[in-house]
Structure formats: structure tokens, C-alpha cells
Design a protein around this motif. Structure first.
Motif, PDB file in Angstrom:
ATOM      1  N   GLN A   1       0.788  -1.295  -0.353  1.00  0.00           N
ATOM      2  CA  GLN A   1      -0.060  -0.102  -0.166  1.00  0.00           C
ATOM      3  C   GLN A   1       1.072   0.912  -0.459  1.00  0.00           C
ATOM      4  OE1 GLN A   1      -2.802   0.052   2.839  1.00  0.00           O
ATOM      5  NE2 GLN A   1      -3.715  -1.839   2.436  1.00  0.00           N
ATOM      6  N   PRO A   2       0.090   2.070  -0.154  1.00  0.00           N
ATOM      7  CA  PRO A   2       1.129   3.119  -0.284  1.00  0.00           C
ATOM      8  C   PRO A   2       1.511   4.087   1.005  1.00  0.00           C
ATOM      9  CG  PRO A   2      -1.279   4.028  -1.912  1.00  0.00           C
ATOM     10  CD  PRO A   2      -1.060   2.126  -1.315  1.00  0.00           C
ATOM     11  N   LEU A   3       2.648   4.644   0.499  1.00  0.00           N
ATOM     12  CA  LEU A   3       3.004   5.627   2.625  1.00  0.00           C
ATOM     13  C   LEU A   3       3.135   6.897   2.289  1.00  0.00           C
ATOM     14  CD1 LEU A   3       6.269   3.040   3.165  1.00  0.00           C
ATOM     15  CD2 LEU A   3       4.196   3.070   4.168  1.00  0.00           C
ATOM     16  N   THR A   4       2.893   7.652   3.669  1.00  0.00           N
ATOM     17  CA  THR A   4       2.513   8.852   3.280  1.00  0.00           C
ATOM     18  C   THR A   4       4.027   9.885   3.402  1.00  0.00           C
ATOM     19  OG1 THR A   4       0.832   8.375   5.562  1.00  0.00           O
ATOM     20  CG2 THR A   4       2.084  10.464   5.311  1.00  0.00           C
ATOM     21  N   THR A   5       3.801  10.594   2.500  1.00  0.00           N
ATOM     22  CA  THR A   5       4.639  11.637   2.480  1.00  0.00           C
ATOM     23  C   THR A   5       5.320  12.382   3.517  1.00  0.00           C
ATOM     24  OG1 THR A   5       3.782  12.457   0.668  1.00  0.00           O
ATOM     25  CG2 THR A   5       5.584  13.854   1.444  1.00  0.00           C
ATOM     26  N   GLY A   6       7.102  12.162   3.691  1.00  0.00           N
ATOM     27  CA  GLY A   6       7.637  12.670   4.897  1.00  0.00           C
ATOM     28  C   GLY A   6       6.979  11.065   5.958  1.00  0.00           C
ATOM     29  N   ILE A   7       7.172  10.117   5.507  1.00  0.00           N
ATOM     30  CA  ILE A   7       7.370   9.490   6.904  1.00  0.00           C
ATOM     31  C   ILE A   7       9.228   8.834   6.906  1.00  0.00           C
ATOM     32  CG2 ILE A   7       4.872   8.658   7.236  1.00  0.00           C
ATOM     33  CD1 ILE A   7       5.675   5.875   6.606  1.00  0.00           C
ATOM     34  N   PHE A   8       9.229   8.770   7.564  1.00  0.00           N
ATOM     35  CA  PHE A   8      10.598   7.615   7.349  1.00  0.00           C
ATOM     36  C   PHE A   8      10.870   6.501   8.125  1.00  0.00           C
ATOM     37  CE2 PHE A   8      11.458   9.008  11.761  1.00  0.00           C
ATOM     38  CZ  PHE A   8      12.322   8.390  12.399  1.00  0.00           C
ATOM     39  N   LEU A   9      11.782   5.386   7.885  1.00  0.00           N
ATOM     40  CA  LEU A   9      11.476   4.095   7.749  1.00  0.00           C
ATOM     41  C   LEU A   9      13.413   3.446   7.443  1.00  0.00           C
ATOM     42  CD1 LEU A   9      10.166   1.874   5.456  1.00  0.00           C
ATOM     43  CD2 LEU A   9       9.915   4.133   5.311  1.00  0.00           C
ATOM     44  N   LYS A  10      13.181   2.429   8.244  1.00  0.00           N
ATOM     45  CA  LYS A  10      14.841   2.277   7.808  1.00  0.00           C
ATOM     46  C   LYS A  10      13.949   0.519   6.842  1.00  0.00           C
ATOM     47  CE  LYS A  10      16.574   1.692  11.998  1.00  0.00           C
ATOM     48  NZ  LYS A  10      17.933   2.566  12.020  1.00  0.00           N
ATOM     49  N   ALA A  11      14.890   0.461   5.875  1.00  0.00           N
ATOM     50  CA  ALA A  11      14.050  -0.018   4.868  1.00  0.00           C
ATOM     51  C   ALA A  11      15.833  -0.905   4.337  1.00  0.00           C
ATOM     52  CB  ALA A  11      14.319   0.148   3.878  1.00  0.00           C
TER      53      ALA A  11
END
Length: 175
Positions: free
Chosen positions: A79-89
Motif C-alpha cells: 500500500q502507499p506510504l505517506t509523504t514525510g515518513i521515514f523508515l528503515k528499509a
């Protein structure tokens, strides 16, 4: 708004994990870009819907690709993720890409903790072949309607090539 490039580093890329910030949600035709001088996201332009992004699109903090922008990431999620979030990938590989004569590579990754897919995607070859074809088609043709230069996907390469691209982009950052 926080300056991602001061708060986050590139992550533990040598062990296959990066920090990334989402700019454009999957399925969006909005060309949203992080403006590091202003410290905010800006809407650069609206693309034709036929060229909505096939994956979430973002960048690795404290990196610079050869085009002078932060190193791009194509993040595969359900699903799409929100602009501006950060995450470990988790890094799967890299799409070697040229945009109007400039190197503009794209790291391909999935969330490091992806329980929706059972952490199924561990390497580039685990991705559905149709998704790779969609990504390649998108990036080879997204400028066709505007006639604003040429684009070319050169190759899809695995983890070790991706790590070298990231290392080079980190080395460019202080400059």
C-alpha cells in the motif's frame, strides 16, 4: 519541519539496511520533492495519471547521487506510504538509470520489518517479474508525453552493486 539530512544518516547500508524518507506515495501522480534548502516538501509538478509511481519513492538522507540530489529509493510495499515518513528499509538492489544524460540511480528496497509479506522479499530476484517490468516501463517512458529529455533504464543489479552506489553517494554528501 525537521531537516532529515541533519537528523537521519544513511543507515547501516553495509549490512543491507538504509534509512529512507518517503516523498511520493505509490500510485500518486504528484512529483513531490524534498527541498533541503527550505527544509520542506514541495510539489514540483503533476504528472499525467498514466505515469503514477509504481512504488513508493523517496531518498536516503546524507547522500548525493551524480545528479546532485539525494540518492533515490523505490520502496516496494502493498500500500502507499505517506509523504514525510521515514523508515528503515532492506536493500534488494539498484536500478541503474540515466535521466537526460545524468546518472540518477534508484535503490530498490522493502521495509526492514514487513510483516504483511512475511519478509518474503530478500533479494531483487524475489520481486514479481511483472513489477520489474512496470518499473522499467515507467522510468523509460515517464517523460514521453512532455518531451523533456530522454530516460533509460540501464540495468537492474543486486545488493553488492547497490551498496557501492550508496557508498559513492555518501562520499559525495559532504562536498
Amino acid at each position: 519541519m525537521a531537516d532529515f539530512n541533519k537528523i537521519l544518516d544513511a543507515g547501516d547500508y553495509q549490512n543491507g539496511e538504509i534509512n529512507m524518507v518517503v516523498e511520493i506515495p505509490m500510485g500518486s501522480n504528484q512529483k513531490i520533492e524534498w527541498d533541503r534548502k527550505v527544509g520542506a516538501f514541495k510539489l514540483d509538478r503533476l504528472e499525467p495519471m498514466v505515469f503514477a509511481k509504481p512504488t513508493n519513492y523517496g531518498f536516503i538522507p546524507q547522500t548525493l547521487d551524480e545528479d546532485g540530489d539525494e540518492l533515490d529509493v523505490l520502496l516496494v510495499t502493498d500500500q502507499p506510504l505517506t509523504t514525510g515518513i521515514f523508515l528503515k528499509a532492506r536493500i534488494l538492489g539498484v536500478m541503474k538509470f540515466v535521466d537526460s544524460g545524468e546518472v540518477d540511480d534508484k535503490i530498490i528496497a522493502v521495509p526492514a520489518d514487513d510483516r504483511s509479506n512475511g519478509d518474503f522479499y530478500q533479494k531483487l530476484d524475489d520481486l514479481p517479474p511483472q513489477l520489474i517490468k512496470q518499473i522499467e516501463f515507467h522510468f523509460n517512458h515517464y517523460k514521453d508525453l512532455k518531451k523533456l529529455g530522454s530516460t533509460e533504464v540501464k540495468s537492474f543489479d543486486g545488493l553488492e552493486v547497490a551498496k557501492q552506489v550508496i557508498a559513492d553517494a555518501i562520499a559525495r554528501w559532504p562536498k
